[in-house]
Design a protein around this motif. Structure first.
Motif, short mmCIF file in Angstrom:
data_model
loop_
_atom_site.label_atom_id
_atom_site.label_comp_id
_atom_site.label_asym_id
_atom_site.label_seq_id
_atom_site.Cartn_x
_atom_site.Cartn_y
_atom_site.Cartn_z
N PHE A 187 35.31 56.85 40.15
CA PHE A 187 35.27 55.88 39.05
C PHE A 187 35.09 56.60 37.72
CE2 PHE A 187 34.86 52.52 42.13
CZ PHE A 187 35.27 51.38 41.45
N SER A 238 37.60 56.35 34.52
CA SER A 238 37.05 55.86 33.26
C SER A 238 37.35 56.83 32.12
CB SER A 238 35.54 55.66 33.40
OG SER A 238 34.99 55.10 32.23
N ALA A 262 31.44 53.76 35.11
CA ALA A 262 31.98 52.78 36.06
C ALA A 262 31.77 51.35 35.57
CB ALA A 262 31.32 52.97 37.42
N GLN A 292 34.86 48.70 34.80
CA GLN A 292 34.96 47.33 35.32
C GLN A 292 35.12 46.33 34.19
OE1 GLN A 292 31.50 45.83 37.38
NE2 GLN A 292 32.28 43.74 37.36
N ARG A 293 34.33 46.52 33.14
CA ARG A 293 34.38 45.62 32.00
C ARG A 293 35.76 45.62 31.36
NH1 ARG A 293 30.52 47.78 27.78
NH2 ARG A 293 29.03 47.33 29.44
N ALA A 326 38.62 46.11 32.90
CA ALA A 326 39.68 45.68 33.80
C ALA A 326 40.17 44.27 33.48
CB ALA A 326 39.20 45.75 35.24
N VAL A 385 41.19 41.04 34.76
CA VAL A 385 40.93 40.43 36.07
C VAL A 385 42.11 39.62 36.59
CG1 VAL A 385 38.43 40.39 35.76
CG2 VAL A 385 39.80 38.45 34.96
N HIS A 388 40.93 49.25 40.67
CA HIS A 388 39.99 48.46 41.47
C HIS A 388 40.69 47.82 42.67
CE1 HIS A 388 37.31 48.71 37.94
NE2 HIS A 388 36.33 48.30 38.72
N ASN A 401 29.47 46.76 41.55
CA ASN A 401 30.67 46.41 40.79
C ASN A 401 31.21 45.10 41.36
OD1 ASN A 401 33.53 46.23 40.16
ND2 ASN A 401 33.43 48.36 39.48
N ASP A 402 31.04 44.02 40.62
CA ASP A 402 31.36 42.71 41.14
C ASP A 402 32.86 42.54 41.38
OD1 ASP A 402 30.39 39.98 41.81
OD2 ASP A 402 31.70 39.39 40.15
N LEU A 403 33.69 43.14 40.53
CA LEU A 403 35.13 43.04 40.72
C LEU A 403 35.55 43.73 42.01
CD1 LEU A 403 37.95 42.26 39.76
CD2 LEU A 403 37.99 44.37 38.38
N LEU A 404 35.08 44.94 42.23
CA LEU A 404 35.41 45.65 43.47
C LEU A 404 34.88 44.89 44.68
CD1 LEU A 404 36.51 48.19 44.92
CD2 LEU A 404 34.21 49.16 44.68
#
Length: 753
Positions: free
Chosen positions: A605, A609, A625, A629-630, A632, A634, A679, A711-714
């Motif tokens: 990650f 990044s 990381a 994620q921020r 990305a 969605v 992701h 990582n909530d998205l992953l």
């Protein structure tokens, strides 16, 4: 006496310090029964006699109508010979015997106490230490068991006549509320300047005026000192950030009401329930556009950590300030939170302009808990105040007492006996003497509270971890080394009350492998007794070792060099930004000089990044990381592909994900799209590897653990793909998925040894 019976009841669980005895007393009187109730070292004992049907009804109500803070785990009922007792009394506590009871966690101010706090007619009006059996300090003030006033830091405050009358009245809400006090007999607030000068007058009002004027205020809470500032002031929050040496990591924000929270973040029922519940953690919630907080509160963050007041003092200060406040740990970055008054004055005087403090000692340093909402349910990031020391129940208890020493970062320890695993409050990173002292003192304190002398001590395999060194210095115990990622998966199994075997996916930053290399992207076939490394991310070099963690661009250099075999494409921004240092860092990786190999998902990650220009240098753990994620997009559903090679173990070519990211970057694809495809690609390869391992093993249950799965998205992408392909997926809920849960996993493994 036909139909007249006597029964003796042993009540186990969280039943001391929660108003359980007066509840039982009132219940027995309601049913017209005689007998007694009391505390002892093992919990609560009840002796009850009367008409058989009424005794039966009493036992049903005992479990179903227990006080709000009580947690009954088991009732053991035996029949005894009737004695003809008609009166029901509360017996004196029995401190003899070996401790075997549970200590309640600290609990937020209840509605009844809150009404009194703001009632001008009440004798506790605006008194910062009011409490009752349904709320107030517990774990942070307890010094021993049974949980009586003499075994708390309130022992030095003699109750006045009025408080003593409440304390002794079974019909009163404060009956045997051990911290009971009032302005005449209890702790007192004081306000002092940074040089120790006392500030006269209404200290809460004076403190609020200082905050309004832009000051940084140190506030003594339940488990230590906080630093408070006006969250709407750019000047105040920037000053706090500079003084605390905390460059980017977001601050938590204290708001007075859930309605005020809804002006800053998106609230659903789960989030609102967490904010208003008795535990009152910091809750990470999606930030609303235009949320009225200063830019320095959470630079660039798409989420805010919100909490509501949980002590009377927080309620008073929050209401007096009438605006959101930063409320962050009272320390300099990387130090433990200050909780002793003299230490706080010494360490925080260069940060705080004034100290709002009091004279009730804190027994155990305890940080605020941090929770996020993931997959529609609470997910702990840091388990501490409000949760500890309530145990995690083990589906299969340990045969002998066990100590799990935890990891080096985000350390917790865990002491277990029988079916109870007592995971400690957040200790922090074992990088300095003060934190290490908290670790060792905490183990001793838990051992006394819960009468646990470990026969087995479990530890990480990393020989340089201070927690490992502590374990190896113990004598007269059996030592069990537990591989870091096996501990992660075992923690997930224990968290879910299952024993395995499962397919375990453990993704994190660093963990010492059984082959002496650094692991972190692991697929294990595991149960509590052991594991097999069935697959892993392709290892790459970490040029500079730990320097590569602080400087993610080094990982980008290492990955790019491997992907393109030294023929780095022109126009790569990360190379141009670090042109002077690029070649020496690559040479370091190629020469394997201070460049250990790692399969770490966290470092992968970091590389992506930095490639995307999101984060080249990290100011706190996981920053690269988090910001990736921020970044990305969605809504993007494209996914990069990664080859899976080998047989046993399988090797996942994470370099393929980097290759595709570079190619998209050179084509001018937006960073947010590339981040999303990365992701999605990593989630897809997790599902594919698990599918191949299912064919080989027949296992259709997957446990996900490790800090990368914060990582909530992953996590959402991975769980969705696994579920759609027929897997049952286990994730964490009772302990963090990060290293804060490792100690529980160590105990679970050692208990099967």
């Amino acid at each position: 006496m036909s139909g007249h019976v006597r029964k003796e009841v042993r009540v186990e669980g969280v039943v001391q310090g929660v108003g359980f005895r007066p509840f039982v007393h009132g219940l027995a009187n309601r049913f017209g029964l005689g007998g007694r109730v009391g505390n002892d070292a093992a919990g609560v004992f009840v002796e009850v006699e009367g008409a058989s049907a009424r005794v039966d009804d009493f036992l049903v109500a005992l479990r179903e109508q227990a006080p709000p803070l009580a947690g009954i785990e088991r009732l053991v009922v035996t029949v005894a010979a009737p004695r003809g007792v008609r009166e029901f009394v509360i017996a004196r506590s029995d401190g003899s015997g070996r401790p075997d009871t549970l200590v309640p966690a600290d609990s937020a101010t209840c509605a009844d106490c809150l009404r009194e706090l703001f009632d001008p007619a009440d004798r506790r009006y605006r008194y910062a230490f009011l409490n009752c059996t349904n709320c107030g300090p517990r774990f942070t003030i307890v010094t021993g068991v049974p949980y009586d006033r003499a075994a708390t830091t309130m022992a030095g405050f003699a109750m006045c006549v009025d408080c003593a009358a409440e304390y002794r009245d079974p019909a009163d809400r404060r009956f045997h509320a051990q911290p009971v006090c009032c302005p005449r007999c209890g702790p007192r607030l004081s306000l002092r300047t940074a040089d120790g000068t006392a500030v006269p007058g209404d200290v809460v009002a004076e403190a609020a005026e200082l905050v309004a004027a832009g000051a940084v205020l140190a506030v003594k809470g339940l488990g230590g000192y906080h630093l408070a500032a006006d969250a709407t002031s750019d000047t105040a929050t920037a000053a706090l950030r500079a003084r605390k040496h905390r460059e980017d990591k977001p601050f938590a924000v204290l708001v007075s009401t859930v309605e005020q929270a809804a002006e800053l973040v998106r609230l659903d029922d789960v989030g609102a329930g967490l904010l208003t519940g008795t535990r009152r953690p910091i809750v990470l919630l999606d930030r609303l556009p235009g949320a009225a907080v200063a830019a320095a509160v959470a630079p660039g963050a798409d989420r805010l950590g919100i909490l509501l007041p949980y002590t009377p003092l927080h309620h008073l200060l929050s209401r007096a300030c009438a605006k959101p406040l930063v409320l962050t740990s009272g320390n300099v970055s990387d130090e433990p939170i200050a909780y002793r008054d003299e230490d706080a004055m010494a360490r925080l005087s260069g940060i705080a302009d004034a100290f709002l403090t009091h004279d009730r000692p804190i027994r155990t340093r305890t940080d605020d808990s941090v929770v996020t909402v993931s997959l529609g349910r609470p997910s702990l990031v840091r388990r501490s105040r409000g949760y500890v020391p309530e145990p995690v129940s083990l589906a299969k208890g340990v045969p002998v007492p066990v100590l799990g020493c935890g990891a080096e970062l985000k350390n917790t320890f865990c002491l277990a006996k029988g079916r109870h695993a007592f995971v400690s409050h957040h200790i922090g990173d074992l990088e300095n003497y003060e934190t290490l002292r908290s670790f060792t003192e905490g183990i001793d304190h838990f051992g006394r509270l819960f009468d646990i002398t470990p026969a087995i001590v479990a530890h990480d395999l990393h020989p340089e971890y201070l927690s490992t060194k502590y374990a190896l210095e113990r004598t007269g115990v059996a030592l069990v080394g537990v591989q870091h990622h096996h501990a992660h998966i075992a923690a997930c199994l224990a968290d879910n009350g299952v024993a395995g075997p499962v397919l375990g996916v453990a993704f994190d930053g660093l963990g010492y492998g059984t082959d002496g290399t650094i692991w972190g992207g692991e697929f294990l076939v595991a149960d509590l007794a052991g594991f097999h490394r069935a697959a892993y991310l392709e290892p790459v070099r970490m040029p500079g070792g730990t320097a590569a963690i602080r400087q993610p661009w080094r990982m980008a250099a290492s990955y790019v060099d491997v992907v393109f075999d030294g023929d780095v494409p022109m126009g790569l921004g990360v190379r141009e930004r670090h042109a002077k240092d690029w070649d020496p860092v690559v040479a370091m990786a190629r020469g394997a000089v201070n460049a250990p190999r790692t399969s770490s998902a966290g470092r992968l990650f970091d590389a992506v990044s930095a490639l995307l220009g999101v984060r080249d240098l990290a100011n706190y753990e996981g920053q690269a990381a988090i910001e990736l994620q921020r970044c990305a997009e969605v809504t993007e559903r494209g996914a990069y592909r990664a080859r899976i090679e080998g047989a046993d173990p399988l090797v996942v070519r994470g370099t393929d994900l980097v290759r595709e990211a570079v190619e998209d970057l050179r084509r001018g694809i937006a960073a947010g799209v590339i981040a999303a495809r990365f992701h999605n690609g990593l989630a897809a390869v997790v599902a594919e590897v698990c599918g191949r391992l299912r064919e080989r093993t027949g296992l259709a249950e997957v446990a996900l653990s490790g800090g990368v799965f914060q990582n909530d998205l992953l996590l959402r992408r991975t769980v969705d793909l696994l579920s759609r392909t027929g897997f049952d997926v286990l994730t964490h809920s009772r302990v963090p998925t990060n290293d804060g849960g490792v100690s529980l996993g160590q105990v679970a493994v050692a208990g099967c040894s």
